[in-house]
Design a protein around this motif. Structure first.
Motif, PDB file in Angstrom:
ATOM      1  N   VAL A  93      -8.495  -4.681   1.905  1.00 41.42           N
ATOM      2  CA  VAL A  93      -7.644  -5.402   1.798  1.00 41.42           C
ATOM      3  C   VAL A  93      -8.171  -6.699   2.703  1.00 41.42           C
ATOM      4  O   VAL A  93      -8.289  -7.991   2.378  1.00 41.42           O
ATOM      5  CB  VAL A  93      -6.141  -5.111   1.972  1.00 41.42           C
ATOM      6  N   MET A  94      -8.088  -6.519   3.928  1.00 36.24           N
ATOM      7  CA  MET A  94      -8.679  -7.385   5.054  1.00 36.24           C
ATOM      8  C   MET A  94     -10.060  -7.990   4.938  1.00 36.24           C
ATOM      9  O   MET A  94     -10.283  -8.988   5.099  1.00 36.24           O
ATOM     10  CB  MET A  94      -8.204  -6.775   6.346  1.00 36.24           C
ATOM     11  N   LEU A  95     -11.001  -6.947   4.626  1.00 29.37           N
ATOM     12  CA  LEU A  95     -12.247  -7.364   4.483  1.00 29.37           C
ATOM     13  C   LEU A  95     -12.439  -8.334   3.242  1.00 29.37           C
ATOM     14  O   LEU A  95     -13.020  -9.312   3.365  1.00 29.37           O
ATOM     15  CB  LEU A  95     -13.345  -6.152   4.017  1.00 29.37           C
ATOM     16  N   SER A  96     -11.583  -8.215   2.068  1.00 26.28           N
ATOM     17  CA  SER A  96     -11.819  -9.023   1.063  1.00 26.28           C
ATOM     18  C   SER A  96     -11.370 -10.396   1.392  1.00 26.28           C
ATOM     19  O   SER A  96     -11.635 -11.488   0.977  1.00 26.28           O
ATOM     20  CB  SER A  96     -10.977  -8.388  -0.169  1.00 26.28           C
ATOM     21  N   ARG A  97     -10.285 -10.323   2.222  1.00 25.80           N
ATOM     22  CA  ARG A  97      -9.420 -11.672   2.693  1.00 25.80           C
ATOM     23  C   ARG A  97     -10.658 -12.314   3.705  1.00 25.80           C
ATOM     24  O   ARG A  97     -10.844 -13.620   3.517  1.00 25.80           O
ATOM     25  CB  ARG A  97      -8.289 -11.346   3.651  1.00 25.80           C
TER      26      ARG A  97
ATOM     27  N   MET B 271       0.808  -1.248   0.037  1.00 25.38           N
ATOM     28  CA  MET B 271       0.012   0.091  -0.049  1.00 25.38           C
ATOM     29  C   MET B 271       0.929   1.141  -0.081  1.00 25.38           C
ATOM     30  O   MET B 271       1.812   1.283   0.817  1.00 25.38           O
ATOM     31  CB  MET B 271      -0.993   0.060   1.128  1.00 25.38           C
ATOM     32  N   ALA B 272       0.434   1.955  -0.909  1.00 30.74           N
ATOM     33  CA  ALA B 272       1.332   3.316  -0.997  1.00 30.74           C
ATOM     34  C   ALA B 272       0.425   4.677  -0.409  1.00 30.74           C
ATOM     35  O   ALA B 272      -0.717   4.514  -0.491  1.00 30.74           O
ATOM     36  CB  ALA B 272       1.824   3.831  -2.504  1.00 30.74           C
ATOM     37  N   PHE B 273       1.020   5.372   0.528  1.00 27.67           N
ATOM     38  CA  PHE B 273       0.403   6.335   0.991  1.00 27.67           C
ATOM     39  C   PHE B 273       1.460   7.586   1.074  1.00 27.67           C
ATOM     40  O   PHE B 273       2.206   7.709   1.770  1.00 27.67           O
ATOM     41  CB  PHE B 273      -0.211   6.019   2.312  1.00 27.67           C
TER      42      PHE B 273
ATOM     43  N   THR C 147       1.227  13.196   4.095  1.00 27.97           N
ATOM     44  CA  THR C 147       1.169  11.863   4.438  1.00 27.97           C
ATOM     45  C   THR C 147      -0.139  11.207   4.825  1.00 27.97           C
ATOM     46  O   THR C 147      -0.621  11.631   5.968  1.00 27.97           O
ATOM     47  CB  THR C 147       2.366  11.351   5.400  1.00 27.97           C
ATOM     48  N   SER C 148      -0.710  10.166   4.118  1.00 27.46           N
ATOM     49  CA  SER C 148      -2.170   9.571   4.650  1.00 27.46           C
ATOM     50  C   SER C 148      -1.831   8.174   5.300  1.00 27.46           C
ATOM     51  O   SER C 148      -2.481   7.406   4.746  1.00 27.46           O
ATOM     52  CB  SER C 148      -2.830   9.596   3.331  1.00 27.46           C
ATOM     53  N   LEU C 149      -0.885   8.423   6.302  1.00 23.70           N
ATOM     54  CA  LEU C 149      -0.946   6.917   7.090  1.00 23.70           C
ATOM     55  C   LEU C 149      -2.276   6.286   7.740  1.00 23.70           C
ATOM     56  O   LEU C 149      -2.316   5.278   7.323  1.00 23.70           O
ATOM     57  CB  LEU C 149       0.061   7.256   8.097  1.00 23.70           C
ATOM     58  N   TYR C 150      -2.930   7.280   8.349  1.00 21.34           N
ATOM     59  CA  TYR C 150      -4.254   6.729   9.050  1.00 21.34           C
ATOM     60  C   TYR C 150      -5.470   6.334   7.803  1.00 21.34           C
ATOM     61  O   TYR C 150      -6.001   5.583   8.001  1.00 21.34           O
ATOM     62  CB  TYR C 150      -4.523   7.939   9.884  1.00 21.34           C
ATOM     63  N   ASP C 151      -5.306   7.204   6.799  1.00 18.72           N
ATOM     64  CA  ASP C 151      -6.168   6.821   5.674  1.00 18.72           C
ATOM     65  C   ASP C 151      -5.769   5.371   5.161  1.00 18.72           C
ATOM     66  O   ASP C 151      -6.625   4.520   4.893  1.00 18.72           O
ATOM     67  CB  ASP C 151      -6.173   7.616   4.517  1.00 18.72           C
ATOM     68  N   ALA C 152      -4.446   5.119   5.052  1.00 15.65           N
ATOM     69  CA  ALA C 152      -3.821   3.946   4.494  1.00 15.65           C
ATOM     70  C   ALA C 152      -4.316   2.797   5.326  1.00 15.65           C
ATOM     71  O   ALA C 152      -4.657   1.605   4.825  1.00 15.65           O
ATOM     72  CB  ALA C 152      -2.167   3.898   4.451  1.00 15.65           C
ATOM     73  N   ILE C 153      -4.196   2.987   6.642  1.00 11.98           N
ATOM     74  CA  ILE C 153      -4.464   1.999   7.488  1.00 11.98           C
ATOM     75  C   ILE C 153      -6.089   1.545   7.730  1.00 11.98           C
ATOM     76  O   ILE C 153      -6.533   0.320   7.515  1.00 11.98           O
ATOM     77  CB  ILE C 153      -4.159   2.295   9.090  1.00 11.98           C
TER      78      ILE C 153
ATOM     79  N   ALA D 115      -2.509  10.419  -1.252  1.00 11.06           N
ATOM     80  CA  ALA D 115      -3.557   9.606  -1.079  1.00 11.06           C
ATOM     81  C   ALA D 115      -3.004   8.269  -0.560  1.00 11.06           C
ATOM     82  O   ALA D 115      -1.916   7.772  -0.768  1.00 11.06           O
ATOM     83  CB  ALA D 115      -4.192   9.721  -2.419  1.00 11.06           C
ATOM     84  N   ALA D 116      -4.024   7.275  -0.351  1.00 11.49           N
ATOM     85  CA  ALA D 116      -3.716   6.005   0.042  1.00 11.49           C
ATOM     86  C   ALA D 116      -4.123   5.076  -0.961  1.00 11.49           C
ATOM     87  O   ALA D 116      -5.487   5.445  -1.298  1.00 11.49           O
ATOM     88  CB  ALA D 116      -4.277   5.649   1.346  1.00 11.49           C
ATOM     89  N   PHE D 117      -3.484   4.231  -1.466  1.00  9.09           N
ATOM     90  CA  PHE D 117      -3.980   3.402  -2.345  1.00  9.09           C
ATOM     91  C   PHE D 117      -3.221   1.978  -2.489  1.00  9.09           C
ATOM     92  O   PHE D 117      -2.006   1.952  -2.355  1.00  9.09           O
ATOM     93  CB  PHE D 117      -3.839   3.886  -3.892  1.00  9.09           C
ATOM     94  N   VAL D 118      -3.898   0.764  -2.834  1.00  6.61           N
ATOM     95  CA  VAL D 118      -3.181  -0.621  -2.941  1.00  6.61           C
ATOM     96  C   VAL D 118      -2.407  -0.405  -4.017  1.00  6.61           C
ATOM     97  O   VAL D 118      -3.038  -0.481  -5.256  1.00  6.61           O
ATOM     98  CB  VAL D 118      -4.300  -1.672  -2.855  1.00  6.61           C
TER      99      VAL D 118
END
Length: 104
Positions: free
Chosen positions: A87-91, A32-34, A74-80, A37-40
């Motif tokens: 990601v985790m919901l799809s898993r 994930m880049a942030f 930096t969008s660290l919290y947005d990335a989390i 913006a935050a994006f996979v």
């Protein structure tokens, strides 16, 4: 721009981390880049090649992007939050699928 000087060291540390931790065909990792913006960058995968390719594409914003005022830094919290929701919901959804459980 403060990260531009250290990006290569951070990328090298990420490659070393994967070298030591990733068990191909067993573990899955996502990139994930942030920044603005935050994006996979790379969805969950056990492929070292896909992870290497994705890490090679992670970069800092350009001066032009920063001057355009896109985002607030930096969008660290947005990335989390995005990682948790996407990601985790799809898993979790995939692991609830009975066909998925049989493949494991």
């Amino acid at each position: 721009m403060s990260q531009a000087r250290v990006m290569e060291a951070e990328r090298a540390a990420s490659f070393r981390f994967l070298d030591h931790v990733l068990r191909e065909n067993k573990d899955q990792v996502f990139i994930m880049a942030f920044d603005l913006a935050a994006f996979v960058r790379q969805p969950l995968t056990s492929s070292r090649k896909e992870l290497d390719d994705a890490l090679s594409m992670v970069d800092t914003p350009t001066r032009k992007e920063l001057e355009a005022g896109i985002g607030d830094g930096t969008s660290l919290y947005d990335a989390i939050v995005k990682a948790s929701n996407e990601v985790m919901l799809s898993r979790r959804t995939a692991s609830a699928d009975p066909a998925h459980r049989r493949r494991r």
